[in-house]
Design a protein around this motif. Structure first.
Motif, PDB file in Angstrom:
ATOM      1  N   ILE A  55     -61.432  42.719 -27.971  1.00  9.01           N
ATOM      2  CA  ILE A  55     -60.939  41.244 -27.636  1.00  9.01           C
ATOM      3  C   ILE A  55     -60.321  41.068 -26.777  1.00  9.01           C
ATOM      4  CG2 ILE A  55     -61.764  41.220 -30.456  1.00  9.01           C
ATOM      5  CD1 ILE A  55     -59.434  41.601 -32.087  1.00  9.01           C
ATOM      6  N   THR A  79     -68.824  40.784 -26.202  1.00  8.95           N
ATOM      7  CA  THR A  79     -69.685  40.325 -27.550  1.00  8.95           C
ATOM      8  C   THR A  79     -70.682  41.153 -27.950  1.00  8.95           C
ATOM      9  OG1 THR A  79     -69.226  37.407 -26.671  1.00  8.95           O
ATOM     10  CG2 THR A  79     -70.144  38.238 -28.498  1.00  8.95           C
ATOM     11  N   ARG A  82     -68.638  44.434 -28.517  1.00  3.57           N
ATOM     12  CA  ARG A  82     -67.617  44.352 -30.275  1.00  3.57           C
ATOM     13  C   ARG A  82     -69.411  44.467 -31.479  1.00  3.57           C
ATOM     14  NH1 ARG A  82     -65.024  40.590 -27.440  1.00  3.57           N
ATOM     15  NH2 ARG A  82     -66.386  38.572 -29.204  1.00  3.57           N
ATOM     16  N   ARG A  83     -70.192  43.684 -30.808  1.00  4.57           N
ATOM     17  CA  ARG A  83     -71.203  43.338 -32.471  1.00  4.57           C
ATOM     18  C   ARG A  83     -72.069  44.889 -32.775  1.00  4.57           C
ATOM     19  NH1 ARG A  83     -74.698  38.766 -31.510  1.00  4.57           N
ATOM     20  NH2 ARG A  83     -76.091  38.877 -32.956  1.00  4.57           N
ATOM     21  N   ILE A  96     -62.889  35.766 -45.304  1.00  3.18           N
ATOM     22  CA  ILE A  96     -63.849  34.559 -45.767  1.00  3.18           C
ATOM     23  C   ILE A  96     -63.553  33.886 -47.116  1.00  3.18           C
ATOM     24  CG2 ILE A  96     -65.250  32.462 -45.441  1.00  3.18           C
ATOM     25  CD1 ILE A  96     -65.945  33.837 -42.810  1.00  3.18           C
ATOM     26  N   ILE A 111     -75.887  40.278 -38.098  1.00  5.50           N
ATOM     27  CA  ILE A 111     -75.295  39.934 -36.664  1.00  5.50           C
ATOM     28  C   ILE A 111     -75.695  41.554 -36.242  1.00  5.50           C
ATOM     29  CG2 ILE A 111     -73.843  37.756 -35.610  1.00  5.50           C
ATOM     30  CD1 ILE A 111     -72.034  39.903 -35.625  1.00  5.50           C
ATOM     31  N   LYS A 154     -72.189  47.579 -40.454  1.00  8.71           N
ATOM     32  CA  LYS A 154     -72.533  47.722 -38.451  1.00  8.71           C
ATOM     33  C   LYS A 154     -72.612  48.515 -38.172  1.00  8.71           C
ATOM     34  CE  LYS A 154     -69.882  44.993 -36.326  1.00  8.71           C
ATOM     35  NZ  LYS A 154     -68.988  44.686 -35.652  1.00  8.71           N
TER      36      LYS A 154
ATOM     37  N   ASN B 646     -61.721  32.201 -39.808  1.00  7.53           N
ATOM     38  CA  ASN B 646     -62.858  32.346 -39.586  1.00  7.53           C
ATOM     39  C   ASN B 646     -63.905  32.573 -38.428  1.00  7.53           C
ATOM     40  OD1 ASN B 646     -62.564  32.351 -42.430  1.00  7.53           O
ATOM     41  ND2 ASN B 646     -63.479  30.437 -42.293  1.00  7.53           N
ATOM     42  N   LEU B 649     -62.317  35.166 -36.660  1.00  4.13           N
ATOM     43  CA  LEU B 649     -63.123  36.563 -36.757  1.00  4.13           C
ATOM     44  C   LEU B 649     -64.904  36.813 -36.197  1.00  4.13           C
ATOM     45  CD1 LEU B 649     -62.973  39.213 -39.000  1.00  4.13           C
ATOM     46  CD2 LEU B 649     -64.403  37.047 -40.540  1.00  4.13           C
ATOM     47  N   MET B 650     -65.377  35.675 -36.627  1.00  3.16           N
ATOM     48  CA  MET B 650     -66.976  35.913 -35.786  1.00  3.16           C
ATOM     49  C   MET B 650     -66.454  35.785 -34.670  1.00  3.16           C
ATOM     50  SD  MET B 650     -68.696  32.131 -37.643  1.00  3.16           S
ATOM     51  CE  MET B 650     -69.047  32.386 -39.131  1.00  3.16           C
ATOM     52  N   LYS B 651     -65.717  35.484 -33.379  1.00  9.12           N
ATOM     53  CA  LYS B 651     -65.848  36.158 -32.409  1.00  9.12           C
ATOM     54  C   LYS B 651     -64.958  37.430 -31.959  1.00  9.12           C
ATOM     55  CE  LYS B 651     -64.960  31.823 -30.432  1.00  9.12           C
ATOM     56  NZ  LYS B 651     -63.597  30.971 -29.038  1.00  9.12           N
ATOM     57  N   VAL B 652     -64.484  38.375 -32.802  1.00  8.19           N
ATOM     58  CA  VAL B 652     -64.454  39.744 -33.283  1.00  8.19           C
ATOM     59  C   VAL B 652     -65.230  40.242 -33.688  1.00  8.19           C
ATOM     60  CG1 VAL B 652     -62.671  41.115 -34.443  1.00  8.19           C
ATOM     61  CG2 VAL B 652     -61.400  38.862 -33.502  1.00  8.19           C
ATOM     62  N   LEU B 653     -66.221  39.694 -34.430  1.00  4.03           N
ATOM     63  CA  LEU B 653     -67.103  40.658 -35.168  1.00  4.03           C
ATOM     64  C   LEU B 653     -67.920  40.658 -34.078  1.00  4.03           C
ATOM     65  CD1 LEU B 653     -67.172  39.558 -38.536  1.00  4.03           C
ATOM     66  CD2 LEU B 653     -66.469  41.616 -37.860  1.00  4.03           C
ATOM     67  N   TYR B 655     -69.955  37.576 -32.784  1.00  9.62           N
ATOM     68  CA  TYR B 655     -70.988  36.520 -33.235  1.00  9.62           C
ATOM     69  C   TYR B 655     -70.910  35.933 -31.120  1.00  9.62           C
ATOM     70  CZ  TYR B 655     -71.605  36.156 -38.067  1.00  9.62           C
ATOM     71  OH  TYR B 655     -72.481  36.684 -39.204  1.00  9.62           O
TER      72      TYR B 655
END
Lengths: 232, 747
Positions: A55, A79, A82-83, A96, A111, A154, B646, B649-653, B655
């Motif tokens: 990141i 990306t 990380r995914r 969230i 994802i 994940k 959020n 967070l999505m970017k970190v995860l 997405y």
């Protein structure tokens, strides 16, 4: 060697002033090990974790995870990295708020190529009965369990934890550490954890002490203490 | 107070939300000022024009010339002036109605150019513009050459319709002109008519008309045609338009202001939540509640004042061009434009009052917490909303669940979006619905009902069978219950080939029955077998007519009787008639005819009718696009801001950009679709209500409808608006850093 970090440097520019945060960091971590990074605030441990997690970008040096040179990846590949490879756990959970526990975990499983079953993961973190609750209905410890479940679902190769017990009381912290140790054993996940609580280092295979952007001490624990045996 | 320095900074930080509110206020004040000033000016212009240029009270035609005009004027305390006109065919489709110059009633008002001299002509500016005629140009009328000396308006032709049955003017193909009496006599064409204007007030006009008609009858003068000013669409359409403008000026700006209030309330609430620690600190430092309240009320005040002033100024600046547009339809001289201070003050104050009230409500609610609670980020709300808690979404796809939850998260925000889309949809479809309804009216009202191509009306009663065509008769009547109404009674041949009507169920109605048209049935709330009472405008006698059927023909208050019944009821000779319908042109001497109308004229009028609607459709589409864009963009910005952590967070995860766009930006799609779906029936109901009130005094019953193709086009436009706002918002999402989540302390 699962994780290899070599000569990692990073500096931040604030107006005219440049601050070097990492100064040639080197470290290694083997598969299924738990590593703990210890150090005071501003020592560069979070920056190191962020670069390993993809990141943030470094200025120079190398980070390789399972042979993938993370530092060479394009934005899109980063990306994907990380995914597919990384799970994150934050100090303040970052759930969230308008999604239920189950849905917060789905944020990650949604994802993932090969996600674990949500119910199985919730069971593992002891939150199965609270699947339909909202974060605001949970205690801090429960929220962190959900956050761990979100990272684990994940089935990541590397779990990066940034002060996972920093906002919790002693008993809850110990439960969380126990959970991380169980995940490490049951799922075979490699864990790298930041903390400034030296007591936690007893449960790690390797301990890295960071000061002023450098690893000043790198230890291998011959005896691993179970989380329930940790006191502070 | 030093804290007021942050107002500008805070607003610039969340530009889209504050500028969104500002833009909505500007639009609403612009509309309020523009339409109210426009209505005020048009009302002034109309009354001044009527008074200064002596608008007639009625006009009529007789079977013989009135010789004792001065005596009649003294006897009935009125002015009478004989006028003449003829229709000059300037080309196959263009008709110029030429009048001789009146000096007592319906005096031409010169808008531009010079007064009439010999061989000079004045024409109406709309026809001149449409036909590219300029002052100084030469025009040939029959064999005489005329110089165009100027442009004029006639008080009895404010709305220059060719026939009273038309709805919209057609300046391309029809115009009016005035020449002096010498030139008119030299041309030796046309028919005479009389215009009358009673002295004193207008209250007792009906009885004055009756007395006058009685007198003419006693003098053996037959009135062939009579038209009161109150039934004359060339005069009354201005009133209708004014009432339409008044409806728009009262409803639209208020609807947009309500939208702005919700938006400002949401923005304020979010700001107070964000600044709760600051408020708590200020409290702790010793600031009083009223001081903090004053500070936060300055936000809506600044927005309302800037928006109000700017919108009002814009409205005032656009007034003159708008009046020019209006006088292109309503031909009146514009001597002065008045800026009524009342509307300007209201326009500036209205948003201030609305927004301060909304702001006060929100601020007071937020300041109820204690300083400590505020410093800790506001009263902790651990309760989950009823809807959020009880909605079972387990079986849905994750992305769908996420989008639904996102909308439930802030009900006021969702309400704002829904109302905004409904308003934009209604505005957008207003023009489309008007066009669809007119298309349906054209089809049902004309093409299917009337099969003739020519209407010939004689200037005297005819006897015997015509060699070609089909005979008919027509006389003007009024209702006993409403003497201002104007209806036409037709005598029709049995089994008419030229007039065929259908009832509501689509069945053909035989022409040997007594049929009334839909607008008349609606006006009277009449059904078959009801008895209606009507008064002849020619002899003021009352007649009773039993209705057999109601025809689905949407224009005109008409009654169709079998010709034999018409003759016997009105004591006309058996077998007599007044006109002929024909599919082909007939060779009838001009001096035997009162009027000739071709179906081509009617078609042209309808073509012209839809032309300004295209412009309306375009303008409405642009306006709804703007409102829709502002609303959707502001809501999307709010969603992005609320989801900053959020998204991070999505970017970190892991997405991908497209996945984040889809989850965050598409979350409003349900409400966009729902807003559109709700907007359609709401529009049809409100348009139907609006049209009913507008056409109360008219002989039209517009079947409000909208074609499926327009519904699809409307949705595509709203969807494009959504896509544009999404495209504008993508940058905002891209700018959110992954570090945001690391800094945050969510939950």
């Amino acid at each position: 060697m699962f994780l290899k970090v070599e000569n990692l440097t990073k500096s931040y520019q604030t107006g005219e002033v440049s601050t070097q945060v990492l100064k040639g960091v080197r470290m290694i971590l083997d598969k299924q090990e738990i590593g703990v990074i210890l150090g005071p605030s501003g020592s560069g441990k979070s920056t190191l974790l962020n670069i390993i997690g993809g990141i943030d970008r470094c200025d120079s040096g190398l980070v390789a995870v399972e042979g993938i040179e993370v530092t060479e990846l394009s934005d899109n590949k980063l990306t994907d990295y990380r995914r597919d490879k990384i799970g994150f756990i934050f100090q303040f959970y970052n759930l969230i708020p308008h999604l239920t526990v189950g849905e917060n975990i789905e944020v990650a499983s949604n994802i993932s190529k090969f996600p674990l079953q949500i119910d199985k993961v919730l069971d593992a973190v002891g939150m199965k009965d609270k699947k339909h609750r909202f974060p605001k209905e949970l205690s801090g410890g429960e929220q962190q369990r959900v956050s761990i479940a979100r990272a684990v679902v994940k089935n990541p190769k590397l779990l990066l934890c940034d002060e996972p017990t920093g906002a919790l009381d002693f008993t809850t912290s110990r439960d969380i550490l126990k959970l991380l140790q169980t995940i490490n054993k049951d799922f075979g996940t490699t864990i790298l954890m930041i903390t400034h609580n030296t007591a936690i280092s007893a449960m790690a295979n390797r301990v890295f002490r960071v000061r002023n952007g450098e690893i000043v001490e790198s230890l291998i624990n011959r005896t691993i203490v179970p989380a329930e045996g940790i006191e502070w | 107070m030093v804290i007021n320095k942050k107002i500008k900074r805070t607003m610039l930080e969340s530009k889209s939300q504050y500028f969104g509110s500002l833009a909505l206020i500007v639009i609403s004040c612009l509309l309020f000022t523009l339409f109210n000033l426009l209505s005020n000016n048009l009302a002034n212009l109309t009354s001044t024009f009527e008074k200064n240029y002596v608008q007639e009270d009625a006009t009529f035609k007789t079977n013989k010339k009135l010789n004792n005009i001065t005596d009649l004027e003294t006897k009935f305390e009125m002015k009478i002036e004989e006028g003449s006109s003829f229709d000059y065919a300037a080309s196959n489709t263009k008709v110029l109605r030429v009048f001789n110059e009146n000096t007592k009633i319906n005096i031409p008002a010169i808008i531009k150019g010079e007064a009439l001299t010999n061989h000079a002509i004045l024409i109406d500016p709309a026809y001149a513009k449409a036909n590219d005629l300029k002052i100084g140009d030469n025009l040939k009328i029959y064999d005489l050459n005329f110089k165009l000396s100027g442009f004029m308006s006639l008080p009895n032709y404010i709305y220059p319709l060719k026939t009273e049955g038309d709805i919209l003017t057609d300046p391309n193909n029809f115009g009016i002109a005035v020449i002096n009496k010498t030139d008119f006599s030299a041309i030796n064409e046309g028919n005479s008519f009389y215009s009358i204007k009673f002295d004193g007030d207008k209250n007792a006009l009906e009885s004055k008309f009756s007395g006058f008609k009685e007198y003419l009858k006693s003098e053996n003068v037959t009135i062939l045609n009579w038209m009161d000013a109150t039934s004359n669409p060339r005069i009354t359409y201005v009133t209708m338009k004014l009432s339409g403008i008044n409806q728009v000026s009262s409803s639209m700006p208020v609807a947009i202001l309500v939208l702005t209030c919700i938006l400002t309330g949401v923005v304020m609430w979010r700001m107070l939540k964000r600044e709760s620690a600051i408020i708590g600190t200020l409290y702790a430092l010793g600031y009083k509640k009223v001081q903090i309240q004053n500070h936060y009320l300055r936000y809506p005040l600044v927005i309302a004042l800037i928006g109000g002033l700017f919108g009002t100024l814009l409205g005032a600046f656009t007034l003159r061009p708008m009046i020019n547009v209006m006088v292109a339809y309503f031909n009146m001289p514009v001597d002065f434009v008045s800026y009524n201070i009342k509307y300007i003050v209201i326009s500036i104050l209205l948003p201030v009052i609305f927004l301060i009230a909304a702001g006060y409500f929100v601020v007071s609610k937020a300041l109820k917490s204690s300083p400590l609670e505020l410093m800790r980020g506001g009263k902790a709300i651990n309760k989950v909303g009823f809807l959020e808690k009880n909605l079972k979404l387990d079986k849905l796809k994750f992305s769908t669940k996420f989008k639904i939850r996102e909308q439930l998260r802030s009900i006021p925000r969702s309400a704002f979006l829904l109302l905004g889309v409904i308003l934009a949809t209604m505005l957008l479809l207003l023009g489309f619905a008007a066009k669809s309804s007119l298309d349906s009216l054209t089809k049902g009202g004309f093409e299917e009902a009337f099969k003739y191509n020519y209407i010939y009306v004689f200037n005297a009663i005819q006897k015997g069978s015509p060699s070609k065509g089909e005979p008919f008769s027509e006389l003007p009547f009024t209702l006993t219950s409403d003497n201002k109404s104007s209806i036409a009674v037709y005598g029709v041949s049995p089994n008419s080939q030229y007039v065929t009507f259908k009832d509501k169920s689509g069945r053909k109605i035989s022409s040997d029955k007594i049929i009334i048209t839909r607008p008349l049935a609606d006006k009277l709330r009449a059904k078959p077998q009801d008895t209606m009472k009507v008064i002849s405008k020619l002899d003021s006698k009352e007649y009773s007519i039993i209705i057999d059927s109601i025809a689905e023909s949407y224009v005109g208050n008409y009654i169709y009787l079998p010709l034999s019944k018409f003759n016997s009821m009105l004591n006309f000779p058996s077998g007599s008639y007044m006109g002929i319908w024909s599919t082909e042109r007939l060779d009838i001497p001009e001096n035997k005819l009162l009027t000739t109308v071709t179906k081509e004229d009617i078609k042209n009028a309808f073509k012209a009718m839809t032309a300004p609607i295209q412009t309306t459709v375009g303008t409405m589409a642009l306006m709804s696009f703007l409102i829709g864009l502002i609303v959707i963009y502001v809501v999307t910005s709010m969603i992005i801001e609320e989801n900053k952590e959020n998204i991070s967070l999505m970017k970190v995860l892991g997405y991908r950009k497209k996945e984040i766009y889809s989850m965050i930006l598409n979350s409003s799609i349900f409400l966009i679709v729902l807003g559109y779906i709700l907007g359609v029936p709401l529009l049809l109901v409100s348009l139907s209500g609006m049209f009913k009130s507008l056409t109360k005094e008219m002989s039209i019953s517009l079947p409000i409808t909208i074609s499926y193709s327009y519904l699809v086009i409307g949705f595509v436009i709203i969807y494009i608006t959504f896509e544009v706002s999404k495209a504008l918002s993508k940058k905002k999402i891209n700018r959110i850093s992954m570090h945001e989540v690391l800094k945050s302390r969510l939950e």
